[in-house]
Enzyme design. Structure first.
Site, PDB file in Angstrom:
ATOM      1  N   GLY A   1       0.838  -1.190   0.000  1.00  0.00           N
ATOM      2  CA  GLY A   1       0.000   0.000   0.000  1.00  0.00           C
ATOM      3  C   GLY A   1       0.867   1.232   0.000  1.00  0.00           C
ATOM      4  N   SER A   2       1.119   1.754   1.197  1.00  0.00           N
ATOM      5  CA  SER A   2       1.953   2.949   1.311  1.00  0.00           C
ATOM      6  C   SER A   2       3.436   2.660   1.044  1.00  0.00           C
ATOM      7  CB  SER A   2       1.802   3.554   2.713  1.00  0.00           C
ATOM      8  OG  SER A   2       0.461   3.926   2.971  1.00  0.00           O
TER       9      SER A   2
ATOM     10  N   PHE B   1      -7.817  -2.125  -4.963  1.00  0.00           N
ATOM     11  CA  PHE B   1      -8.386  -0.889  -4.420  1.00  0.00           C
ATOM     12  C   PHE B   1      -8.234   0.271  -5.402  1.00  0.00           C
ATOM     13  CE2 PHE B   1      -6.662  -2.793  -0.240  1.00  0.00           C
ATOM     14  CZ  PHE B   1      -7.744  -3.644  -0.122  1.00  0.00           C
TER      15      PHE B   1
ATOM     16  N   GLN C   1      -0.694  17.565  -3.534  1.00  0.00           N
ATOM     17  CA  GLN C   1      -2.001  17.978  -4.055  1.00  0.00           C
ATOM     18  C   GLN C   1      -3.063  16.918  -3.760  1.00  0.00           C
ATOM     19  OE1 GLN C   1      -2.661  20.618  -7.303  1.00  0.00           O
ATOM     20  NE2 GLN C   1      -3.569  18.971  -8.510  1.00  0.00           N
ATOM     21  N   GLU C   2      -2.700  15.646  -3.888  1.00  0.00           N
ATOM     22  CA  GLU C   2      -3.658  14.583  -3.555  1.00  0.00           C
ATOM     23  C   GLU C   2      -4.100  14.712  -2.102  1.00  0.00           C
ATOM     24  OE1 GLU C   2      -3.918   9.684  -3.264  1.00  0.00           O
ATOM     25  OE2 GLU C   2      -2.148  10.639  -4.150  1.00  0.00           O
TER      26      GLU C   2
ATOM     27  N   GLN D   1     -27.321  20.634  28.566  1.00  0.00           N
ATOM     28  CA  GLN D   1     -25.968  21.201  28.598  1.00  0.00           C
ATOM     29  C   GLN D   1     -24.958  20.309  27.889  1.00  0.00           C
ATOM     30  OE1 GLN D   1     -23.436  21.246  32.231  1.00  0.00           O
ATOM     31  NE2 GLN D   1     -23.631  23.478  32.093  1.00  0.00           N
TER      32      GLN D   1
END
Length: 380
Positions: free
Chosen positions: A132-133, A157, A242-243, A280
């Protein structure tokens, strides 16, 4: 607080976006949610309305305006409308810069007119079942065969995965991969060996087609290499700010909208013979969320301006992404709680916002990755 970052031109554009949503999106959105995919006609309508390719030069059919504030308006209005399937932000703000910034003249002439008209829907394929990352974990390979690349591997994905006519694929083009051996290859619809898996069944953003992609000995022409060979890592890092800003803008817009509808709800809903707003605890909950949203909005608007002027760095973009999306998650949870049992019903906006927004702290770089980027910059 009165926002100061938009001009009359941005306000007029906001009106255009709202009209587009009311005419071309909202009447069809429930059907798209059931289908798990939006109509291609919606993309063509967005092209006709000038909502695609905002920053693409006019010679290729775009708006010729790189002012990120227009993208922010789009993200805010789509978020407030609760429509996630028509992924204009992905198309304009994530994929667009790769095509305009890295494309050759020939590639721009070939791809950008359709990109701007809505005839060519785009996706970027980075994530894999085991990566993934962590770009070091990418296993998809592209072997140099002289006049073409031979692409093999799989991705998962992938937003717009079913609809996409043009997919930017991140692949290993040298044995080491990672920072020194990845390239961007553009795979077009119909390429032999390019297959799409199932449209993934998600808990939210159901009308956003998200798919598995498979590449089995796909011959990618040499002229479909985007940017420098083995240069993808730098290209990807350049466009991530930017993403992440686009995701952050949607995050604060969602939090503000949830606060707005929940404030109305607690004024109208009664318990123990009086409106919830008279309790409250409820007032304190609303006060806390309103303050958090106001503080976050001030920071995000500053980041929007900085990015529009080209001065936003990766660290502050990571701060914006982390903070705004985690705030969105907290506010969604608290607002659902304040709606009680009704908040769990899909007919209520808060329920859909709760499931649609949960991905925000994951895609575009997880919260943990954002903190690592920030911490590393401070402690290097």
């Amino acid at each position: 607080m009165q926002r100061q970052i938009f001009t009359e031109e941005h306000d007029a554009f906001r009106g255009t976006v709202r009209t587009f949503l009311s005419k071309e999106v909202l009447p069809h959105y429930e059907q798209w949610e059931q289908d798990g995919i939006v109509s291609r006609e919606a993309w063509l309508a967005a092209g006709r309305q000038g909502l695609l390719g905002l920053a693409v030069p006019e010679e290729y059919g775009g708006g010729g305006n790189a002012d990120f504030r227009y993208s922010a308006v789009l993200a805010e209005e789509f978020t407030r409308a609760g429509v996630s399937g028509l992924a204009l932000g992905l198309h304009n703000d994530i994929i667009g810069p790769y095509l305009t910034g890295l494309g050759t003249d020939e590639q721009k002439r070939r791809w950008l007119p359709g990109f701007c008209s809505g005839e060519t829907i785009t996706a970027i394929a980075m994530t894999e079942p085991g990566a993934g990352s962590d770009l070091q974990g990418i296993r998809t390979t592209a072997d140099d065969k002289g006049d073409h690349w031979l692409l093999n591997g799989s991705k998962t994905f992938i937003s717009n995965g079913i609809l996409a006519d043009l997919v930017i694929v991140v692949a290993k083009t040298s044995p080491e991969g990672g920072a020194k051996g990845l390239s961007l290859l553009v795979v077009e619809r119909g390429a032999e060996g390019f297959e799409r898996g199932r449209n993934l069944d998600k808990i939210g953003q159901r009308s956003q087609d998200t798919a598995e992609l498979f590449f089995n000995d796909v011959r990618v022409p040499k002229e479909n290499l985007l940017g420098e060979p083995d240069g993808a890592f730098i290209h990807l890092m350049t466009n991530l700010a930017q993403e992440r800003m686009g995701i952050a803008v949607a995050g604060i817009a969602a939090a503000e909208h949830l606060l707005e509808i929940t404030t109305r709800y607690v004024k109208e809903r009664e318990a123990f013979g009086r409106p919830l707003s008279k309790l409250q605890h409820i007032r304190f909950e609303i006060a806390e969320m309103a303050t958090e949203c106001a503080v976050t909005r001030a920071f995000l608007d500053r980041c929007i301006v900085d990015h529009s002027e080209g001065t936003l760095d990766a660290v502050h973009a990571s701060m914006a992404k982390w903070w705004a999306t985690e705030l969105q998650k907290r506010v969604a949870d608290r607002c659902l709680q304040l709606h009680g049992g009704y908040g769990y019903m899909t007919e209520y906006q808060v329920a859909k916002a709760f499931t649609d927004g949960r991905i925000q702290t994951i895609y575009g770089g997880t919260t943990e990755i954002m903190k690592e980027i920030i911490g590393r910059s401070l402690l290097a």
